[in-house]
Every structure is written in structure tokens, then in C-alpha cells.
Enzyme design. Structure first.
Site, PDB file in Angstrom:
ATOM      1  N   ARG A  23       0.861  -1.274  -0.012  1.00 15.99           N
ATOM      2  CA  ARG A  23       0.063   0.095  -0.193  1.00 15.99           C
ATOM      3  C   ARG A  23       0.946   1.331   0.087  1.00 15.99           C
ATOM      4  O   ARG A  23       2.194   1.046   0.084  1.00 15.99           O
ATOM      5  CB  ARG A  23      -0.866  -0.017   1.150  1.00 15.99           C
ATOM      6  CG  ARG A  23      -0.003  -0.027   2.575  1.00 15.99           C
ATOM      7  CD  ARG A  23      -1.065   0.030   3.665  1.00 15.99           C
ATOM      8  NE  ARG A  23      -1.803  -1.498   3.861  1.00 15.99           N
ATOM      9  CZ  ARG A  23      -2.844  -1.779   4.720  1.00 15.99           C
ATOM     10  NH1 ARG A  23      -3.143  -0.871   5.568  1.00 15.99           N
ATOM     11  NH2 ARG A  23      -3.153  -2.903   4.494  1.00 15.99           N
ATOM     12  N   THR A  24       0.266   2.324  -0.462  1.00 11.45           N
ATOM     13  CA  THR A  24       0.903   3.719  -0.210  1.00 11.45           C
ATOM     14  C   THR A  24       1.217   4.158   1.126  1.00 11.45           C
ATOM     15  O   THR A  24       0.190   4.621   1.806  1.00 11.45           O
ATOM     16  CB  THR A  24       0.383   4.803  -1.193  1.00 11.45           C
ATOM     17  OG1 THR A  24       0.025   4.293  -2.329  1.00 11.45           O
ATOM     18  CG2 THR A  24       1.278   6.006  -1.054  1.00 11.45           C
TER      19      THR A  24
END
Length: 246
Positions: A23-24
Site C-alpha cells: 500500500r502507499t
């Protein structure tokens, strides 16, 4: 990739590999402000084409304004990879809508509501998409303009701006925008806002696109640069008269 050991009935154990979640966690390559306004025939939207890697202006040819379906135009500030993910979501949404082949199509209000739900859903999973989105469009003769933040906060207005533009461009728009703006006057107003942002935002570059959407469809300009003036005295010695330890 992470591994962990699981015991089995005969006393032995096996090692099982598990994919790490991706994920970011923090935005790396980001785009700066989007500025958009309604005008008498539709909606105009402006953005520059810079992509900053931290404080380094790494990329100078990133398009951050895209047509969505037949009636909508989307612009994004923030993490570029998350914007690409959002575009994949919207491609799937519009493809599914087209497959019904019922003569109807999603309008800008529906797209905006969808994006609001997506951003709020991801925020609740503690896995946000690190973008602020601007959605404009025209359907059945009515112009629509709204925005949504990375945590799902959304609203509609006659003019919107993201990033530094929310602080530096919105005051200009409040003073000079009116509902009967022509296309030419609307472009001049957006260029004025982008010029101010170019002077004051270190992440902005002098290479921009202006997109318009009307009942006839979407048109995105070729990239171009603004005329600028850098001979102001405060630019030559920005710390003159400033108090401090330096």
C-alpha cells in the site's frame, strides 16, 4: 515476502510464505495543484505537468487531467501511482456501465459520488489513496464541479482548487469569477491563478494543460508555458528586512 512456521499432526512443521500487503504508506511521486472553474458553456480545469520525487522535480510530462466516460473530467493532486489506480477503478466502472447498453451513461454527479465512497472506504481501512480529486462535467445542459479529499470529504462549488491552489488561487477566484465567463476569460483567469502558483509553489513547473468539457465532449490543450516576470525586487533578495538569527 514473510514466512512463518505451522506445526502439523506428526510433530513436524512446515514453513508457509505469505505475501506482504502493499500500500502507499507515504506519497513519493506527487503532483501539485489543480484549479477548476465553471464557465457559461461548461467546466475548465488547469494543471501543470510536474511530478515531484520528494523535493526533486523528477518528472515533467505527467498528465493529471483525464476524461472519464462521456460527461466527466477528472483532475488529481497527490500521489501519481494512486491516481493511476483510481483511473483503473473508473475504467472498470465505465466499462460495466457501457455493457448495459441501455442508452444511459454515468454523469459527473454519479462519478463524484462513487469517488467519495471509494476514498472514504479506503480511509476507513487505514489504506487511503493519497489524492485530492476534482471532478467536473456537463450532462443535460447542467454543469457540475466538485472535489473529494483523501479521507472522503467532498463538496460542490462554482470553482475549486487543490494543494497550494486552495490557499493562493481561491481568493483570486472569489474576486474575479462570475457565472457568465466566456471561454477566453475563463482561460485567462486560470492562467492568472497558475502564474501565481508558479511564483509561489516550489513544486509547480511552467508547463501546463487546460482542459474543457462541454456538451460536445472533452478537449485537452497541448502543453504550453506562461509568460512570467522574475524581476520583482523581492525575488532578488527575499530575506531583505527579515528578522531572525540568520
Amino acid at each position: 515476502m514473510t514466512t512463518f512456521t505451522v506445526p502439523i499432526d506428526n510433530g513436524d512443521s512446515v514453513r508457509i510464505a505469505e505475501e506482504e500487503s502493499q500500500r502507499t504508506l507515504y506519497p513519493y511521486v506527487t503532483g501539485t495543484s489543480i484549479v477548476a472553474i465553471k464557465y457559461k458553456d461548461g467546466v475548465l480545469m488547469a494543471s501543470d505537468m510536474g511530478g515531484s520525487y520528494g523535493s526533486t522535480l523528477r518528472y515533467k510530462n505527467i498528465e493529471r487531467v483525464k476524461a472519464i466516460g462521456k460527461h466527466s473530467l477528472l483532475g488529481a493532486s497527490g500521489e501519481i501511482s494512486d491516481f493511476q489506480e483510481i483511473l483503473r477503478y473508473l475504467d472498470e466502472l465505465t466499462l460495466n456501465d457501457n455493457m448495459w447498453d441501455d442508452g444511459n451513461s454515468l454523469g459527473p454527479k454519479e462519478i463524484h459520488n462513487y469517488l467519495t465512497r471509494v476514498m472514504y472506504n479506503r480511509r476507513n481501512k487505514f489504506n487511503p489513496l493519497w489524492n485530492t480529486l476534482v471532478l467536473g462535467g456537463v450532462k443535460n445542459g447542467k454543469s457540475y464541479l466538485g472535489m473529494v479529499s483523501m479521507i472522503g470529504v467532498s463538496f460542490e462549488d462554482d470553482h475549486v482548487a487543490t494543494g497550494f491552489g486552495n490557499h493562493l488561487a481561491r481568493p483570486i477566484l472569489r474576486d474575479e469569477w462570475h457565472a457568465d465567463l466566456s471561454f477566453e476569460d475563463g482561460v485567462k483567469l486560470l492562467e492568472k491563478c497558475m502564474r501565481v502558483l508558479l511564483y509561489r509553489d516550489r513544486s509547480a513547473i511552467n508547463k501546463l494543460q487546460i482542459a474543457k468539457i462541454t456538451e460536445e465532449g472533452v478537449t485537452v490543450s497541448q502543453p504550453y508555458s506562461l509568460k512570467t516576470f522574475w524581476e520583482f525586487s523581492s525575488f532578488h533578495n527575499p530575506t531583505a528586512g527579515a528578522e531572525g538569527s540568520w
